[in-house]
Design a protein around this motif. Structure first.
Motif, PDB file in Angstrom:
ATOM      1  N   GLU A 362       1.115  -1.256   0.036  1.00 37.58           N
ATOM      2  CA  GLU A 362       0.080  -0.041  -0.180  1.00 37.58           C
ATOM      3  C   GLU A 362       0.766   0.939  -0.513  1.00 37.58           C
ATOM      4  N   HIS A 363       2.250   1.297   0.549  1.00 36.08           N
ATOM      5  CA  HIS A 363       3.070   2.662   0.708  1.00 36.08           C
ATOM      6  C   HIS A 363       3.160   3.036  -0.310  1.00 36.08           C
ATOM      7  N   THR A 364       3.370   1.247  -1.054  1.00 36.11           N
ATOM      8  CA  THR A 364       4.336   2.023  -2.264  1.00 36.11           C
ATOM      9  C   THR A 364       3.171   2.785  -3.675  1.00 36.11           C
ATOM     10  N   VAL A 365       1.955   2.405  -3.378  1.00 36.76           N
ATOM     11  CA  VAL A 365       0.670   2.618  -4.284  1.00 36.76           C
ATOM     12  C   VAL A 365       1.084   4.705  -4.224  1.00 36.76           C
ATOM     13  N   ARG A 366       0.957   4.473  -2.980  1.00 36.01           N
ATOM     14  CA  ARG A 366       1.100   6.067  -2.002  1.00 36.01           C
ATOM     15  C   ARG A 366       2.416   6.532  -2.721  1.00 36.01           C
ATOM     16  N   ASN A 367       3.234   5.879  -2.389  1.00 36.44           N
ATOM     17  CA  ASN A 367       4.469   6.987  -2.292  1.00 36.44           C
ATOM     18  C   ASN A 367       4.286   6.962  -4.283  1.00 36.44           C
ATOM     19  N   ARG A 368       3.690   6.108  -5.696  1.00 37.31           N
ATOM     20  CA  ARG A 368       3.769   6.000  -6.749  1.00 37.31           C
ATOM     21  C   ARG A 368       2.619   7.091  -7.084  1.00 37.31           C
ATOM     22  N   LEU A 369       1.584   7.383  -5.839  1.00 36.56           N
ATOM     23  CA  LEU A 369       0.507   8.315  -7.028  1.00 36.56           C
ATOM     24  C   LEU A 369       1.256   9.553  -6.036  1.00 36.56           C
ATOM     25  N   GLN A 370       1.477   9.775  -5.540  1.00 34.66           N
ATOM     26  CA  GLN A 370       2.604  11.338  -4.803  1.00 34.66           C
ATOM     27  C   GLN A 370       3.128  11.814  -6.059  1.00 34.66           C
ATOM     28  N   LYS A 371       4.332  10.619  -6.667  1.00 36.30           N
ATOM     29  CA  LYS A 371       5.107  11.751  -7.376  1.00 36.30           C
ATOM     30  C   LYS A 371       4.370  11.241  -8.368  1.00 36.30           C
ATOM     31  N   ALA A 372       2.987  10.879  -9.401  1.00 36.67           N
ATOM     32  CA  ALA A 372       2.463  10.863 -10.743  1.00 36.67           C
ATOM     33  C   ALA A 372       2.198  12.402 -10.102  1.00 36.67           C
ATOM     34  N   ALA A 373       1.254  13.256  -9.230  1.00 39.46           N
ATOM     35  CA  ALA A 373       1.393  13.968  -8.927  1.00 39.46           C
ATOM     36  C   ALA A 373       1.615  15.297  -9.303  1.00 39.46           C
ATOM     37  N   GLU A 374       3.180  15.342  -8.480  1.00 35.69           N
ATOM     38  CA  GLU A 374       4.401  15.953  -8.829  1.00 35.69           C
ATOM     39  C   GLU A 374       4.384  16.133 -10.580  1.00 35.69           C
ATOM     40  N   LEU A 375       4.938  15.247 -10.807  1.00 38.04           N
ATOM     41  CA  LEU A 375       5.339  14.931 -12.630  1.00 38.04           C
ATOM     42  C   LEU A 375       3.688  15.332 -13.479  1.00 38.04           C
ATOM     43  N   LEU A 376       2.774  15.191 -12.960  1.00 38.52           N
ATOM     44  CA  LEU A 376       1.362  16.572 -13.501  1.00 38.52           C
ATOM     45  C   LEU A 376       1.515  17.402 -12.912  1.00 38.52           C
ATOM     46  N   GLY A 377       1.647  18.234 -11.991  1.00 34.63           N
ATOM     47  CA  GLY A 377       1.759  19.570 -11.656  1.00 34.63           C
ATOM     48  C   GLY A 377       1.179  19.726 -11.252  1.00 34.63           C
ATOM     49  N   ARG A 378      -0.446  18.861 -11.119  1.00 36.50           N
ATOM     50  CA  ARG A 378      -1.166  19.125 -10.117  1.00 36.50           C
ATOM     51  C   ARG A 378      -1.542  17.678  -9.101  1.00 36.50           C
ATOM     52  N   PRO A 379      -3.066  18.243  -7.972  1.00 30.30           N
ATOM     53  CA  PRO A 379      -3.432  17.165  -8.183  1.00 30.30           C
ATOM     54  C   PRO A 379      -3.744  15.709  -9.246  1.00 30.30           C
ATOM     55  N   LEU A 380      -4.612  14.445  -8.580  1.00 32.93           N
ATOM     56  CA  LEU A 380      -4.632  14.160  -9.271  1.00 32.93           C
ATOM     57  C   LEU A 380      -6.701  13.633  -9.382  1.00 32.93           C
ATOM     58  N   THR A 381      -6.908  15.053  -8.209  1.00 32.97           N
ATOM     59  CA  THR A 381      -8.778  14.483  -8.123  1.00 32.97           C
ATOM     60  C   THR A 381      -8.968  15.752  -9.181  1.00 32.97           C
ATOM     61  N   GLU A 382      -7.637  16.775  -9.935  1.00 32.15           N
ATOM     62  CA  GLU A 382      -8.298  17.870 -10.429  1.00 32.15           C
ATOM     63  C   GLU A 382      -8.463  17.119 -12.517  1.00 32.15           C
ATOM     64  N   ARG A 383      -9.747  18.076 -12.914  1.00 29.93           N
ATOM     65  CA  ARG A 383      -9.741  17.071 -14.343  1.00 29.93           C
ATOM     66  C   ARG A 383      -9.464  15.824 -14.367  1.00 29.93           C
ATOM     67  N   ARG A 384     -10.033  15.131 -13.503  1.00 32.38           N
ATOM     68  CA  ARG A 384      -9.908  13.686 -13.352  1.00 32.38           C
ATOM     69  C   ARG A 384     -10.570  13.086 -14.582  1.00 32.38           C
ATOM     70  N   THR A 385     -11.400  13.581 -14.996  1.00 31.35           N
ATOM     71  CA  THR A 385     -12.251  12.684 -16.573  1.00 31.35           C
ATOM     72  C   THR A 385     -11.151  12.696 -17.410  1.00 31.35           C
ATOM     73  N   GLU A 386     -10.833  14.438 -17.419  1.00 29.91           N
ATOM     74  CA  GLU A 386      -9.823  14.444 -18.641  1.00 29.91           C
ATOM     75  C   GLU A 386      -7.993  13.597 -18.191  1.00 29.91           C
ATOM     76  N   LEU A 387      -7.959  14.077 -17.636  1.00 29.81           N
ATOM     77  CA  LEU A 387      -6.940  12.173 -16.844  1.00 29.81           C
ATOM     78  C   LEU A 387      -6.486  11.282 -16.868  1.00 29.81           C
ATOM     79  N   GLN A 388      -8.455  10.653 -16.470  1.00 31.79           N
ATOM     80  CA  GLN A 388      -8.625   9.475 -16.468  1.00 31.79           C
ATOM     81  C   GLN A 388      -8.730   9.004 -18.403  1.00 31.79           C
ATOM     82  N   ALA A 389      -8.989  10.075 -19.076  1.00 36.33           N
ATOM     83  CA  ALA A 389      -8.942   9.767 -20.715  1.00 36.33           C
ATOM     84  C   ALA A 389      -7.857  10.037 -21.130  1.00 36.33           C
ATOM     85  N   ALA A 390      -7.073  10.422 -20.956  1.00 35.49           N
ATOM     86  CA  ALA A 390      -5.507  10.720 -21.244  1.00 35.49           C
ATOM     87  C   ALA A 390      -4.504   9.705 -20.857  1.00 35.49           C
TER      88      ALA A 390
END
Length: 398
Positions: A362-390
């Motif tokens: 579970e910690h690995t998942v949390r770390n990956r999601l945090q790193k993904a948000a950093e690369l994305l430049g915004r929280p993963l909850t913003e523009r959620r629909t567009e992010l899923q489609a992309a």
């Protein structure tokens, strides 16, 4: 002028004909044939292999004739006739066969005539002798083309006639007619021969990599386990088949059964009537264009309908992915793992379920999601629909 009256080529012209690189010329002839007559069969491995073998055997025999090693009547071929039989089995029109021969032999003639002219210029051959040699070359090539093409056409016609008398071949022709947008209603006699209800709902199932005989065995299982009675089988080529199932009660059971059988399958949504047969065919055909991103297995149209819609304009789809994902869209292994984790998180909801699905802590998942948000430049909850489609498109484009 008959074949026996064609003057033999002079020695210098025979040497020029003998120096032609046949494998290289065969590649150009095959490409010309595919472009002119068989564009839709470029990815059909068996057909392209047969075509290349036929072209190369023809080139070798024609060079023997041009260089005077054998007379035209001594030509013995096998590959062109094998190709003609395959063309008949694939229900290709004879006009395509004729067009391929015209284009192919024109490409051969251009190569040999170019080499002859080059040799004549290099050896300062008198103009009259050069023209006579070019005329003889042309007549020999045309005589060879007539000699071979007429025999191949006869072989194609005989095979096609045998197939045309078979019930399944006639049914295949009726299905091809139904799939045309401008098709007219079938007369009663053809409806009896088709033996499939057209005025009901249909589920199209494309079985890539499953030849007709194996597809019929799969249908036997579906009839027994999924209560399917009326089916329509149509071979796309020698290795793939599409079937329609009438009045599918529970399409999800059909998908489950196909998964249990371990086959690759693309399943349409149910559609009604003759237009429904066409619509189902279009859906499963469109699904094949995005199947590579999912690998093997069973896909239903709702699984990939978003990707099919968004990939209608690949250029804009790529621009959308670049804009939405930013650095998360990098084409490397680390970014790919992060995208997979984000997509799984969207699909499964909780970190615990996502970790179990990906076989991670579970910690690995949390770390990956945090790193993904950093690369994305915004929280993963913003523009959620567009992010899923992309993220879904990224699987197709990277």
């Amino acid at each position: 002028m008959t074949t026996t009256e064609v003057a033999p080529l002079p020695l210098w012209a025979r040497e020029a004909a003998d120096a032609v690189d046949l494998p290289a010329l065969a590649g150009r002839v095959v490409e010309a044939d595919l472009a002119a007559a068989f564009e839709t069969l470029r990815d059909h491995d068996e057909f392209v292999t047969r075509l290349r073998a036929s072209v190369l055997e023809n080139l070798c025999a024609l060079r023997q004739v041009l260089t005077g090693r054998i007379p035209l009547t001594g030509v013995r071929l096998t590959e062109p006739f094998a190709l003609a039989v395959l063309q008949a089995r694939l229900r290709l029109p004879q006009t395509a066969l004729q067009r391929s021969y015209r284009v192919g032999f024109l490409t051969m003639w251009q190569e040999w005539s170019d080499r002859l002219v080059e040799r004549a210029e290099a050896e300062d051959v008198p103009r009259r002798e050069s023209l006579e040699a070019l005329q003889a070359l042309t007549e020999l090539v045309l005589a060879y083309q007539h000699h071979v093409a007429s025999q191949v056409a006869d072989s194609f016609a005989r095979t096609d006639d045998v197939l045309s008398r078979s019930r399944e071949h006639v049914r295949a022709g009726l299905v091809q007619h139904l799939l045309r947008d401008d098709s007219t209603p079938l007369p009663p006699a053809d409806l009896v021969l088709l033996d499939y209800p057209l005025d009901t709902s249909h589920l199209a199932v494309l079985l890539p990599g499953t030849p007709e005989a194996a597809a019929r065995q799969i249908l036997d299982t579906l009839r027994e386990k999924c209560h399917v009675r009326d089916t329509l089988v149509h071979p796309i080529d020698l290795t793939s088949t599409v079937v329609w199932l009438a009045r599918p009660r529970r399409p999800e059971l059909i998908a489950d059964r196909l998964r249990a059988l371990g086959v690759d399958a693309s399943i349409s949504e149910p559609h009604v009537g003759v237009q429904g047969i066409r619509d189902g065919w279009r859906q499963v055909r469109d699904m094949q264009q995005v199947r590579a991103a999912w690998g093997g297995g069973v896909l239903t149209y709702p699984d990939v309908s978003l990707e099919i819609l968004l990939m209608a304009d690949p250029g804009r789809a790529r621009a959308f992915v670049r804009t939405e994902l930013g650095e998360l869209g990098a084409d490397d292994e680390i970014a790919a793992r992060l995208r997979e984790t984000v997509e799984a998180s969207h699909r499964h909801g909780s970190h615990v379920t996502t970790a179990a699905h990906l076989h991670l802590h579970e910690h690995t998942v949390r770390n990956r999601l945090q790193k993904a948000a950093e690369l994305l430049g915004r929280p993963l909850t913003e523009r959620r629909t567009e992010l899923q489609a992309a993220l879904r498109l990224a699987r197709l484009l990277m």
